[in-house]
Design an enzyme around this catalytic site. Structure first.
Site, PDB file in Angstrom:
ATOM      1  N   HIS A 366      97.488  53.017  47.643  1.00 50.29           N
ATOM      2  CA  HIS A 366      98.728  52.706  48.349  1.00 50.29           C
ATOM      3  C   HIS A 366      99.746  52.085  47.395  1.00 50.29           C
ATOM      4  O   HIS A 366     100.948  52.362  47.490  1.00 50.29           O
ATOM      5  CB  HIS A 366      98.433  51.747  49.506  1.00 50.29           C
ATOM      6  CG  HIS A 366      99.552  51.602  50.487  1.00 50.29           C
ATOM      7  ND1 HIS A 366     100.355  50.494  50.525  1.00 50.29           N
ATOM      8  CD2 HIS A 366     100.001  52.434  51.471  1.00 50.29           C
ATOM      9  CE1 HIS A 366     101.241  50.630  51.496  1.00 50.29           C
ATOM     10  NE2 HIS A 366     101.058  51.799  52.083  1.00 50.29           N
ATOM     11  N   CYS A 367      99.278  51.288  46.442  1.00 52.38           N
ATOM     12  CA  CYS A 367     100.167  50.590  45.513  1.00 52.38           C
ATOM     13  C   CYS A 367     100.950  51.539  44.622  1.00 52.38           C
ATOM     14  O   CYS A 367     102.049  51.209  44.166  1.00 52.38           O
ATOM     15  CB  CYS A 367      99.369  49.644  44.614  1.00 52.38           C
ATOM     16  SG  CYS A 367      98.504  48.325  45.465  1.00 52.38           S
ATOM     17  N   ILE A 368     100.392  52.710  44.330  1.00 51.89           N
ATOM     18  CA  ILE A 368     101.020  53.594  43.346  1.00 51.89           C
ATOM     19  C   ILE A 368     101.632  54.834  43.985  1.00 51.89           C
ATOM     20  O   ILE A 368     101.958  55.794  43.312  1.00 51.89           O
ATOM     21  CB  ILE A 368     100.033  54.002  42.232  1.00 51.89           C
ATOM     22  CG1 ILE A 368      98.836  54.773  42.786  1.00 51.89           C
ATOM     23  CG2 ILE A 368      99.575  52.785  41.463  1.00 51.89           C
ATOM     24  CD1 ILE A 368      97.932  55.346  41.682  1.00 51.89           C
TER      25      ILE A 368
END
Length: 374
Positions: A366-368
């Protein structure tokens, strides 16, 4: 590999940002810029709703990632290939690395866009897509400042305006400093956020919780924010909510439940559970909670031995027809995650990806990534 916390800049004076009347230090788009408050009513939709595409940043570099930067690039390639059977993907990449990006990500259902980048964390740098009542798309820039000037971000501070232009979305500049990973919404007026990442002097000095909440409600079309305490200073983000609680749909929440008593998240995840058990959404409904524990075992390699290794399943990504999840080599925990998300997202294929090199930098799928709503 040097951890992301070892690439810190000297903190700079940001006292001038103390009031909501002055815009934060950020590069605005050259044209079409307005504040969210003056632009009309927008709402951030449910992430599991239909999407046009997903964005990623192919921006790993040796200065931040050390000798493992090529492993991170390869991981981004694996992730893109896992998504493209289900959705279009836009890949931001350094102009001189486009050939490598095409080789690793593949060219099926992908588009490559030249960009100047500091790093890969597009969820935090790329802004947040919102829509008005007619479905017109806009992008809110939360003025990325390197998670409180912890990392170089001159290029990444301008990524949101680039994404808005490429997506043909109206560019809106928030009066706050924050990151997309710090925002979790149900698309129906309710959000979950951590106090540690928003009510923090390294982003929004001098602002009260009430001031922050009022501006966030305008920015994202919210009626209620459920605040979790989070925990400051343990990771570079100061505990983004996307590692703690995720809406599946209105009223249904997956919650990280760390069962390792030696983890700093052991106590805080139990605090979060207690709060969410008592919480209601914007319509007064109690929440249906589904705990999702991180693995207690898994692969033993140079990545998993990183002090910043983020072995959390909670950082998954729902896309059209699929849910992209990490797998860490703990067969029982991996299977529990995949079975739970298959039940919660019926009709979608659960696709597992080894993301160890990215997890070693303290982040996840989700972060990237950054989803663009249809």
């Amino acid at each position: 590999m040097p951890s992301r916390r070892q690439v810190l800049k000297q903190l700079v004076a940001i006292g001038a940002l103390a009031g909501l009347t002055g815009l934060p230090r950020a590069q605005a788009a050259a044209t079409g810029t307005s504040s969210v408050s003056a632009a009309g009513h927008y709402q951030m939709p449910d992430e599991a709703a239909a999407q046009t595409r997903v964005w990623v940043a192919f921006g790993a570099n040796r200065e931040i990632w050390g000798h493992n930067y090529q492993d991170v690039q390869a991981t981004i390639g694996r992730l893109v290939k896992a998504m493209t059977p289900h959705t279009e993907v836009n890949v931001l990449c350094h102009e001189e690395e486009e050939g490598l990006a095409r080789q690793l990500c593949g060219e099926h259902n992908t588009h490559f866009i030249p960009a100047e980048l500091d790093d890969i964390w597009l969820r935090d740098t790329g802004g947040v897509f919102v829509q008005d009542e007619q479905g017109e798309l806009a992008l809110v820039d939360f003025n990325f400042n390197g998670w409180g000037d912890k990392q170089e971000h001159d290029y990444d501070a301008r990524v949101a305006s680039l994404v808005s232009r490429q997506a043909d979305a109206h560019y809106l500049q928030s009066k706050l400093i924050g990151e997309g990973g710090g925002i979790e919404v149900d698309g129906n007026g309710t959000a979950i956020m951590t106090e540690s990442s928003w009510i923090n002097s390294n982003r929004n000095p001098g602002l009260t919780k009430a001031q922050l909440e009022a501006e966030l409600k305008v920015n994202l079309g919210l009626r209620k924010i459920i605040w979790l305490p989070g925990i400051k200073g343990k990771d570079i983000t100061d505990a983004h909510v996307d590692f703690y609680a995720r809406f599946v749909r209105p009223g249904v929440v997956v919650i990280n439940m760390d069962n390792d008593p030696d983890s700093y998240d052991y106590k805080v995840t139990r605090q979060h559970l207690a709060i969410l058990q008592q919480a209601t959404d914007a319509d007064g409904n109690k929440l249906e909670l589904h705990p999702l524990p991180p693995p207690l075992g898994g692969r033993d390699n140079k990545f998993s031995r990183s002090r910043d290794f983020a072995a959390g399943y909670i950082n998954y990504l729902p896309i059209n027809g699929a849910v992209i999840v990490p797998e860490f080599g703990d067969k029982a925990a991996d299977r529990y995650c995949q079975d739970l998300l298959a039940r919660l997202y019926p009709g979608r294929k659960v696709v597992a990806v080894n993301i160890d090199p990215v997890a070693a930098g303290g982040g996840g799928i989700h972060c990237i990534t950054l989803h663009q709503p249809a």
